[in-house]
Design a protein around this motif. Structure first.
Motif, mmCIF file in Angstrom:
data_model
loop_
_atom_site.group_PDB
_atom_site.id
_atom_site.type_symbol
_atom_site.label_atom_id
_atom_site.label_comp_id
_atom_site.label_asym_id
_atom_site.label_seq_id
_atom_site.Cartn_x
_atom_site.Cartn_y
_atom_site.Cartn_z
ATOM 1 N N GLY A 295 -1.941 11.583 12.938
ATOM 2 C CA GLY A 295 -0.887 9.819 13.817
ATOM 3 C C GLY A 295 -2.089 9.496 13.606
ATOM 4 N N SER A 296 -3.690 9.912 14.337
ATOM 5 C CA SER A 296 -4.895 8.964 13.849
ATOM 6 C C SER A 296 -5.072 7.895 14.281
ATOM 7 C CB SER A 296 -4.622 8.542 12.349
ATOM 8 O OG SER A 296 -5.017 8.836 10.983
ATOM 9 N N HIS A 297 -3.989 7.591 15.137
ATOM 10 C CA HIS A 297 -4.698 6.358 16.373
ATOM 11 C C HIS A 297 -4.159 7.181 17.980
ATOM 12 C CE1 HIS A 297 -4.319 2.468 14.208
ATOM 13 N NE2 HIS A 297 -2.767 3.559 13.393
ATOM 14 N N ALA B 14 3.219 -5.583 11.559
ATOM 15 C CA ALA B 14 3.111 -5.245 9.673
ATOM 16 C C ALA B 14 4.606 -4.218 9.142
ATOM 17 C CB ALA B 14 2.284 -5.131 9.217
ATOM 18 N N TYR B 15 5.116 -3.612 10.084
ATOM 19 C CA TYR B 15 5.881 -2.682 9.362
ATOM 20 C C TYR B 15 7.273 -3.343 8.967
ATOM 21 C CZ TYR B 15 2.015 0.950 8.405
ATOM 22 O OH TYR B 15 0.893 1.364 8.669
ATOM 23 N N PHE C 71 -8.127 -5.742 7.283
ATOM 24 C CA PHE C 71 -7.231 -4.226 7.124
ATOM 25 C C PHE C 71 -7.330 -4.623 5.921
ATOM 26 C CE2 PHE C 71 -3.430 -2.760 5.565
ATOM 27 C CZ PHE C 71 -3.728 -1.297 5.831
ATOM 28 N N THR D 179 7.148 -6.241 6.688
ATOM 29 C CA THR D 179 7.016 -5.950 5.082
ATOM 30 C C THR D 179 8.496 -5.519 5.028
ATOM 31 O OG1 THR D 179 6.126 -5.107 3.528
ATOM 32 C CG2 THR D 179 6.348 -4.046 5.122
ATOM 33 N N HIS D 180 9.129 -4.647 5.416
ATOM 34 C CA HIS D 180 10.286 -3.936 5.476
ATOM 35 C C HIS D 180 11.311 -5.163 5.115
ATOM 36 C CE1 HIS D 180 9.064 -0.308 7.989
ATOM 37 N NE2 HIS D 180 9.023 -0.045 6.664
ATOM 38 N N MET E 122 -5.991 -1.726 16.026
ATOM 39 C CA MET E 122 -5.641 -1.382 14.575
ATOM 40 C C MET E 122 -3.773 -1.278 14.954
ATOM 41 S SD MET E 122 -7.167 -1.533 11.507
ATOM 42 C CE MET E 122 -6.842 -0.331 10.359
ATOM 43 N N VAL F 110 0.855 -1.038 0.097
ATOM 44 C CA VAL F 110 -0.161 -0.489 0.081
ATOM 45 C C VAL F 110 1.010 1.200 0.012
ATOM 46 C CG1 VAL F 110 -1.943 -1.049 1.668
ATOM 47 C CG2 VAL F 110 0.326 -0.608 2.351
ATOM 48 N N ARG G 168 -0.628 -3.293 13.506
ATOM 49 C CA ARG G 168 0.510 -2.270 12.777
ATOM 50 C C ARG G 168 1.837 -2.111 13.878
ATOM 51 N NH1 ARG G 168 -1.012 3.760 11.570
ATOM 52 N NH2 ARG G 168 0.376 3.317 9.485
ATOM 53 N N LEU H 298 -10.478 3.450 16.178
ATOM 54 C CA LEU H 298 -9.960 4.253 15.075
ATOM 55 C C LEU H 298 -10.466 5.304 14.211
ATOM 56 C CD1 LEU H 298 -6.589 5.521 13.082
ATOM 57 C CD2 LEU H 298 -7.025 2.912 12.942
ATOM 58 N N ASN I 299 -1.892 9.528 8.161
ATOM 59 C CA ASN I 299 -2.725 9.755 7.496
ATOM 60 C C ASN I 299 -3.214 10.982 6.794
ATOM 61 O OD1 ASN I 299 -2.467 7.414 5.935
ATOM 62 N ND2 ASN I 299 -4.085 6.575 6.491
HETATM 63 C C1 HEM Z 1 -3.402 -3.377 10.704
HETATM 64 C C2 HEM Z 1 -3.281 -2.841 10.277
HETATM 65 C C3 HEM Z 1 -2.624 -1.521 9.076
HETATM 66 C C4 HEM Z 1 -1.340 -2.903 8.152
HETATM 67 C C5 HEM Z 1 -1.589 -4.168 8.396
HETATM 68 C C6 HEM Z 1 -0.699 -1.730 7.227
HETATM 69 C C7 HEM Z 1 0.374 -2.568 6.794
HETATM 70 C C8 HEM Z 1 1.202 -1.697 5.513
HETATM 71 C C9 HEM Z 1 2.213 -2.052 4.943
HETATM 72 C C10 HEM Z 1 2.847 -3.558 4.817
HETATM 73 C C11 HEM Z 1 2.479 -1.223 4.663
HETATM 74 C C12 HEM Z 1 4.088 -0.174 3.412
HETATM 75 C C13 HEM Z 1 4.870 -0.848 4.728
HETATM 76 C C14 HEM Z 1 6.272 -0.471 3.595
HETATM 77 O O1 HEM Z 1 6.163 -1.273 2.451
HETATM 78 O O2 HEM Z 1 7.176 0.657 3.287
HETATM 79 C C15 HEM Z 1 2.328 0.693 5.001
HETATM 80 C C16 HEM Z 1 2.174 1.591 4.397
HETATM 81 C C17 HEM Z 1 2.161 2.624 4.785
HETATM 82 N N1 HEM Z 1 0.908 2.733 6.236
HETATM 83 FE FE1 HEM Z 1 -0.697 1.038 6.949
HETATM 84 N N2 HEM Z 1 -1.107 -0.791 7.797
HETATM 85 C C18 HEM Z 1 -1.926 -0.564 8.518
HETATM 86 C C19 HEM Z 1 -2.806 0.943 8.725
HETATM 87 C C20 HEM Z 1 -2.646 1.919 8.851
HETATM 88 C C21 HEM Z 1 -3.393 3.337 9.222
HETATM 89 C C22 HEM Z 1 -4.653 3.170 10.373
HETATM 90 C C23 HEM Z 1 -2.344 4.489 8.607
HETATM 91 C C24 HEM Z 1 -2.632 5.726 9.271
HETATM 92 C C25 HEM Z 1 -3.406 6.075 9.858
HETATM 93 C C26 HEM Z 1 -1.461 4.000 8.231
HETATM 94 C C27 HEM Z 1 -0.099 4.506 6.938
HETATM 95 C C28 HEM Z 1 0.618 3.774 6.482
HETATM 96 C C29 HEM Z 1 1.101 4.541 5.744
HETATM 97 C C30 HEM Z 1 1.890 6.350 5.964
HETATM 98 C C31 HEM Z 1 2.099 4.082 4.761
HETATM 99 C C32 HEM Z 1 3.107 4.371 3.851
HETATM 100 C C33 HEM Z 1 4.435 4.555 5.149
HETATM 101 C C34 HEM Z 1 5.504 5.211 3.597
HETATM 102 O O3 HEM Z 1 5.617 6.334 3.149
HETATM 103 O O4 HEM Z 1 6.754 5.073 3.630
HETATM 104 N N3 HEM Z 1 -1.478 2.522 7.707
HETATM 105 N N4 HEM Z 1 1.113 -0.028 5.468
#
Ligand code: HEM
Length: 510
Positions: free
Chosen positions: A220-222, A361-362, A164, A365-366, A354, A77, A358, A303, A151
């Motif tokens: 930051g949302s959360h 997850a990060y 999610f 994935t990294h 949530m 994403v 998270r 959230l 976001n």
């Molecule tokens: C369980 C819920 C969530 C999961 C499993 C998840 C998972 C992920 C993953 C796998 C990525 C890719 C990261 C990468 O490859 O560098 C990502 C990116 C991102 N997520 Fe989430 N996410 C979740 C919820 C959210 C929520 C609620 C927000 C905002 C409030 C959010 C904001 C972002 C942002 C901003 C990025 C991009 C970060 C960047 O610019 O490198 N995510 N997320």
């Protein structure tokens, strides 16, 4: 309408001329990746004019074998984005809430990196689509990396990580047709899960297409936690209020620009920074004691809900300023690894389901996207790392010969007493079971948004934008979606029904 003329030469167009001007007459010679000087760059090593190319052409091998690996997996994403560097400066004292180092004194500056993004499209997707924007900030602190990965909206569509991946699937391409948007998938899910209503209204309001990354707020949302020097915990929410003011783009302009200049927001950010028009945001927090949070009429860890300003006003903390573009996008922005689990003493998480997910997850994935040692890439690296991990692909850090096991008797790193003192102590209790949180009040805050926050002309455009997507799905799904919007406000339901030529009487099938 945005001031847009793609025939004008701007800082983006002048990137190469600027480089040439700066390095005029330097005469650098070409090398291979191993630094060996290259004597011929325009011809491969062949046997005669038509002859086969020789395997001993190491210049060619060096070039092509690198080229074939120039892409890594894109983010699952938020794949399309832009980023920049700058600083966070403290303007107000909040040490009564947190002992975290970046807030320790007025005027203190902490270097930062920020990445903005769209959520649903791929790496080359147009910037000006209707979507949520990512707003992720990396702080390079004395206590290591601290990331706020949020976001441009204060809430999210779902609030349980169990939903999610399904939610993201409905935003992305249909796995059979490979087409996005698949309006049936999107509206089917959104209408079946009523907790999506609040965020859906925000996404289809004017803010669903910002004028640029500079003209939007970040959140930051959360809910997170702050721990002060006395060990007292407060709940906190983060807000980045744009100093460029909120500006959005009409759906019509956005559609045209998506074709004419798909990198419109990326170009805007680079141009602004190149011309010294540094974008900035005022960093504010909302704070609550644990007792205040318990008395709220809504769940402070949900959230899909905001904290009303009446319950917790915005407190200014400082500002973030972006004053430097990356010198190589891939190295510094594509490879940036944001993670909500990057936390520093004085800052921790909250019991938000949530956020808990998270935390996993990060990093996961990294390691897939960037490799085991992604933390050692310069854009991700902390000022100091002393741990017991070693080796793996791409290791560059030796840790000076320190032992790689714990405990040890050979001066290996020891625990940080300050970090221990600042660890939150949360009394947790309850039965372990799966509770569907989607049946809470999903409409009160969406109603406040519709009736109190949006002005009449904004409500008109909200309906137009919703209709533009709703008209592409089935009648059955339209009806189910409208019955949810009707619970936000009767008139919203009526307007949508009229615009879609749906009769008043219908049986909703869930
Ligand atoms: C369980 C819920 C969530 C999961 C499993 C998840 C998972 C992920 C993953 C796998 C990525 C890719 C990261 C990468 O490859 O560098 C990502 C990116 C991102 N997520 Fe989430 N996410 C979740 C919820 C959210 C929520 C609620 C927000 C905002 C409030 C959010 C904001 C972002 C942002 C901003 C990025 C991009 C970060 C960047 O610019 O490198 N995510 N997320």
């Amino acid at each position: 309408m945005p001031n847009f003329n793609h025939f004008v030469r701007d800082s983006v167009s002048n990137q190469l001329s600027d480089y040439a001007e700066k390095h005029e007459g330097e005469q650098t010679s070409i090398t291979t990746g191993s630094g060996n000087p290259v004597g011929e760059k325009d011809a491969s090593l062949t046997v005669g004019y038509h002859g086969p190319t020789l395997l001993q052409d190491v210049m060619l091998l060096d070039d092509l074998s690198h080229f074939t690996k120039e892409r890594n997996p894109e983010r699952v994403v938020h794949a399309k984005g832009a980023g920049a560097f700058g600083y966070f400066e403290v303007t107000h004292d909040i040490t009564q809430y947190t002992a975290a180092k970046p807030f320790s004194e007025l005027g203190k500056r902490t270097p930062i990196a920020v990445r903005f993004s769209t959520v649903a499209g791929e790496r080359g997707y147009p910037d000006t689509v209707r979507d949520v924007r990512g707003f992720a900030v990396k702080f390079y602190t004395e206590d290591g990396i601290w990331d706020i990965v949020g976001n441009n909206t204060p809430v999210f569509f779902v609030k349980d990580a169990a939903l999610f991946s399904s939610f993201i699937h409905v935003l992305k391409r249909n796995p059979v047709t490979n087409v996005r948007v698949d309006y049936d998938m999107f509206w089917d899910f959104v209408s079946l899960r009523k907790e999506t209503t609040h965020q859906t209204l925000i996404t289809f309001s004017d803010r669903g297409i910002p004028r640029s990354y500079r003209h939007m707020h970040g959140y930051g949302s959360h809910t997170y936690s702050f721990i002060n020097a006395q060990g007292v915990l407060h709940w906190v929410k983060y807000h980045f209020i744009t100093n460029q003011e909120i500006q959005n783009m009409s759906s019509k302009d956005a559609l045209r620009i998506a074709g004419e200049d798909p990198d419109f927001h990326t170009r805007d950010l680079y141009n602004a920074i190149s011309t010294g028009d540094y974008p900035s945001w005022t960093f504010c927090i909302q704070v609550m004691t644990q007792e205040q949070a318990q008395k709220l009429s809504y769940d402070p860890f949900d959230l899909t809900k905001v904290w009303l300003h009446a319950d917790s006003p915005l407190i200014p903390v400082g500002r973030i300023v972006l004053n430097k573009s990356p010198s190589n996008y891939f190295a510094e922005i594509e490879q940036i690894a944001m993670d909500v689990a990057h936390l520093i003493p004085g800052i921790d998480i909250s019991p938000d389901r949530m956020l808990q997910a998270r935390m996993f997850a990060y990093r996961d994935t990294h390691q897939y996207r960037l490799g085991t040692n992604y933390n050692q890439l310069s854009v991700n690296s902390a000022y100091r790392v002393h741990n017991y991990s070693r080796d793996g692909y791409g290791t560059v850090v030796s840790q000076g010969g320190a032992p790689n096991y714990h405990p040890n008797s050979f001066e290996g790193p020891v625990i940080d007493k300050r970090a221990r003192a600042l660890s939150p102590c949360l009394p947790l209790h309850g039965d372990a079971k799966r509770i569907d949180s989607g049946h809470d009040d999903n409409f009160s805050q969406a109603r406040l948004l519709y009736t109190r926050v949006l002005k009449e002309d904004e409500r008109v455009r909200l309906v137009e934008n919703l209709v533009d997507w709703l008209k592409r799905t089935t009648k059955k799904i339209q009806r189910r979606a409208i019955s949810n919007f009707e619970q936000v406000h009767k008139s919203l339901g009526t307007k949508l029904r009229e615009a879609l030529n749906l009769s008043e009487e219908f049986h909703i099938e869930f």
